[in-house]
Write a protein that holds these residues in place. Structure first.
Motif, PDB file in Angstrom:
ATOM      1  N   LEU A  52       0.816  -1.208   0.000  1.00 25.29           N
ATOM      2  CA  LEU A  52       0.000   0.000   0.000  1.00 25.29           C
ATOM      3  C   LEU A  52       0.853   1.263   0.000  1.00 25.29           C
ATOM      4  O   LEU A  52       0.378   2.332  -0.366  1.00 25.29           O
ATOM      5  N   ASP A  53       2.116   1.138   0.383  1.00 18.59           N
ATOM      6  CA  ASP A  53       3.033   2.281   0.377  1.00 18.59           C
ATOM      7  C   ASP A  53       3.728   2.469  -0.964  1.00 18.59           C
ATOM      8  O   ASP A  53       4.392   3.479  -1.177  1.00 18.59           O
ATOM      9  N   TYR A  54       3.591   1.510  -1.880  1.00 20.84           N
ATOM     10  CA  TYR A  54       4.224   1.614  -3.189  1.00 20.84           C
ATOM     11  C   TYR A  54       3.629   2.785  -3.969  1.00 20.84           C
ATOM     12  O   TYR A  54       2.445   3.086  -3.862  1.00 20.84           O
ATOM     13  N   VAL A  55       4.466   3.398  -4.778  1.00 17.77           N
ATOM     14  CA  VAL A  55       4.036   4.502  -5.634  1.00 17.77           C
ATOM     15  C   VAL A  55       4.103   4.016  -7.084  1.00 17.77           C
ATOM     16  O   VAL A  55       5.195   3.855  -7.630  1.00 17.77           O
ATOM     17  N   PRO A  56       2.940   3.763  -7.697  1.00 16.03           N
ATOM     18  CA  PRO A  56       2.965   3.297  -9.088  1.00 16.03           C
ATOM     19  C   PRO A  56       3.263   4.435 -10.055  1.00 16.03           C
ATOM     20  O   PRO A  56       2.891   5.592  -9.825  1.00 16.03           O
ATOM     21  N   THR A  68      -5.034  -6.480  -7.178  1.00 11.73           N
ATOM     22  CA  THR A  68      -5.097  -7.382  -8.331  1.00 11.73           C
ATOM     23  C   THR A  68      -4.993  -6.588  -9.632  1.00 11.73           C
ATOM     24  O   THR A  68      -4.265  -6.966 -10.555  1.00 11.73           O
ATOM     25  N   TYR A  69      -5.701  -5.473  -9.708  1.00 19.19           N
ATOM     26  CA  TYR A  69      -5.650  -4.617 -10.901  1.00 19.19           C
ATOM     27  C   TYR A  69      -4.246  -4.053 -11.097  1.00 19.19           C
ATOM     28  O   TYR A  69      -3.708  -4.058 -12.207  1.00 19.19           O
ATOM     29  N   MET A  70      -3.632  -3.575 -10.003  1.00 21.87           N
ATOM     30  CA  MET A  70      -2.266  -3.032 -10.084  1.00 21.87           C
ATOM     31  C   MET A  70      -1.288  -4.112 -10.555  1.00 21.87           C
ATOM     32  O   MET A  70      -0.406  -3.847 -11.374  1.00 21.87           O
ATOM     33  N   GLU A  71      -1.442  -5.326 -10.060  1.00 21.26           N
ATOM     34  CA  GLU A  71      -0.561  -6.421 -10.470  1.00 21.26           C
ATOM     35  C   GLU A  71      -0.771  -6.762 -11.942  1.00 21.26           C
ATOM     36  O   GLU A  71       0.177  -7.066 -12.652  1.00 21.26           O
ATOM     37  N   THR A  72      -2.009  -6.698 -12.403  1.00 19.87           N
ATOM     38  CA  THR A  72      -2.288  -6.939 -13.820  1.00 19.87           C
ATOM     39  C   THR A  72      -1.627  -5.859 -14.672  1.00 19.87           C
ATOM     40  O   THR A  72      -0.993  -6.160 -15.694  1.00 19.87           O
ATOM     41  N   LEU A  73      -1.750  -4.607 -14.248  1.00 11.01           N
ATOM     42  CA  LEU A  73      -1.098  -3.512 -14.969  1.00 11.01           C
ATOM     43  C   LEU A  73       0.417  -3.692 -14.975  1.00 11.01           C
ATOM     44  O   LEU A  73       1.074  -3.496 -15.993  1.00 11.01           O
ATOM     45  N   ARG A  74       0.979  -4.085 -13.828  1.00  7.17           N
ATOM     46  CA  ARG A  74       2.425  -4.271 -13.717  1.00  7.17           C
ATOM     47  C   ARG A  74       2.895  -5.442 -14.573  1.00  7.17           C
ATOM     48  O   ARG A  74       3.875  -5.339 -15.304  1.00  7.17           O
ATOM     49  N   ASN A  75       2.176  -6.553 -14.517  1.00  8.77           N
ATOM     50  CA  ASN A  75       2.560  -7.743 -15.288  1.00  8.77           C
ATOM     51  C   ASN A  75       2.482  -7.519 -16.794  1.00  8.77           C
ATOM     52  O   ASN A  75       3.162  -8.195 -17.560  1.00  8.77           O
ATOM     53  N   ASN A  76       1.653  -6.566 -17.213  1.00  7.57           N
ATOM     54  CA  ASN A  76       1.520  -6.251 -18.638  1.00  7.57           C
ATOM     55  C   ASN A  76       2.316  -5.007 -19.026  1.00  7.57           C
ATOM     56  O   ASN A  76       2.107  -4.440 -20.090  1.00  7.57           O
ATOM     57  N   ASP A  77       3.226  -4.611 -18.156  1.00  7.39           N
ATOM     58  CA  ASP A  77       4.129  -3.479 -18.412  1.00  7.39           C
ATOM     59  C   ASP A  77       3.417  -2.163 -18.687  1.00  7.39           C
ATOM     60  O   ASP A  77       3.868  -1.353 -19.495  1.00  7.39           O
ATOM     61  N   PHE A  78       2.312  -1.910 -17.992  1.00  7.62           N
ATOM     62  CA  PHE A  78       1.653  -0.607 -18.064  1.00  7.62           C
ATOM     63  C   PHE A  78       2.170   0.304 -16.963  1.00  7.62           C
ATOM     64  O   PHE A  78       2.219   1.502 -17.126  1.00  7.62           O
ATOM     65  N   ILE A  79       2.520  -0.304 -15.802  1.00  3.90           N
ATOM     66  CA  ILE A  79       3.034   0.472 -14.675  1.00  3.90           C
ATOM     67  C   ILE A  79       4.243  -0.236 -14.086  1.00  3.90           C
ATOM     68  O   ILE A  79       4.504  -1.409 -14.397  1.00  3.90           O
ATOM     69  N   TYR A  80       4.968   0.481 -13.254  1.00  6.29           N
ATOM     70  CA  TYR A  80       6.046  -0.098 -12.454  1.00  6.29           C
ATOM     71  C   TYR A  80       6.054   0.623 -11.122  1.00  6.29           C
ATOM     72  O   TYR A  80       5.397   1.660 -10.950  1.00  6.29           O
ATOM     73  N   PHE A  81       6.750   0.058 -10.169  1.00  2.00           N
ATOM     74  CA  PHE A  81       6.890   0.664  -8.849  1.00  2.00           C
ATOM     75  C   PHE A  81       8.354   1.020  -8.642  1.00  2.00           C
ATOM     76  O   PHE A  81       9.237   0.224  -8.969  1.00  2.00           O
ATOM     77  N   GLY A 107     -11.196   1.300 -13.933  1.00  2.00           N
ATOM     78  CA  GLY A 107      -9.835   1.289 -14.455  1.00  2.00           C
ATOM     79  C   GLY A 107      -9.415   2.656 -14.963  1.00  2.00           C
ATOM     80  O   GLY A 107      -8.284   3.092 -14.765  1.00  2.00           O
ATOM     81  N   ASN A 108     -10.338   3.342 -15.603  1.00  2.00           N
ATOM     82  CA  ASN A 108     -10.106   4.686 -16.097  1.00  2.00           C
ATOM     83  C   ASN A 108      -9.761   5.625 -14.933  1.00  2.00           C
ATOM     84  O   ASN A 108      -8.808   6.405 -15.008  1.00  2.00           O
ATOM     85  N   PHE A 109     -10.511   5.521 -13.853  1.00  3.58           N
ATOM     86  CA  PHE A 109     -10.275   6.365 -12.692  1.00  3.58           C
ATOM     87  C   PHE A 109      -8.920   6.067 -12.056  1.00  3.58           C
ATOM     88  O   PHE A 109      -8.168   6.981 -11.734  1.00  3.58           O
ATOM     89  N   VAL A 110      -8.608   4.773 -11.897  1.00  2.00           N
ATOM     90  CA  VAL A 110      -7.338   4.378 -11.266  1.00  2.00           C
ATOM     91  C   VAL A 110      -6.160   4.860 -12.094  1.00  2.00           C
ATOM     92  O   VAL A 110      -5.209   5.441 -11.554  1.00  2.00           O
TER      93      VAL A 110
END
Length: 125
Positions: A12-16, A101-114, A64-67
């Motif tokens: 929860l402290d991660y900054v995407p 779960t959504y953040m992990e999906t975004l991360r696994n698909n290279d949309f975001i990183y921490f 997803g749009n909001f996030v």
């Protein structure tokens, strides 16, 4: 049976942050579409033999749009969770499990990183 996702306080402290290679388009209604360039060895083969497009477009739902709109490299996952809770209320529940779960999906698909991931990679070198 589905396993319950455990959300750690550290997560929860991660900054995407958004991966800059992906482009975002916003239409007149505020809907965000992610344009992801298909690159790499397997994508090159798929483009050549299966006529895969140069870019993949990902259309997001309202949540997803909001996030994605909240991911600015400053707000933590917890900050984003609080914003989602304020906007969507009970309809976002179970909030933390869904968001992680959504953040992990975004991360696994290279949309975001921490940033935390980059720090760990630098330490290993």
């Amino acid at each position: 049976k589905k396993k319950k996702l455990k959300v750690s306080a550290n997560y929860l402290d991660y900054v995407p942050k958004l991966v800059p290679e992906n482009k975002l388009e916003c239409d007149e209604k505020g809907q965000i579409t992610i344009l992801m360039e298909n690159k790499g060895f397997f994508n090159a083969i798929a483009k050549k033999f299966f006529r895969m497009p140069e870019t993949t477009t990902v259309h997001l739902d309202e949540l997803g749009n909001f996030v994605i709109g909240q991911i600015d490299g400053v707000h933590t996952v917890n900050d984003i969770a609080e914003a989602v809770k304020a906007k969507f209320g009970e309809s976002a529940e179970p909030l933390y499990n869904r968001l992680v779960t959504y953040m992990e999906t975004l991360r696994n698909n290279d949309f975001i990183y921490f940033d935390e991931e980059n720090k760990d990679k630098k330490r290993k070198k």
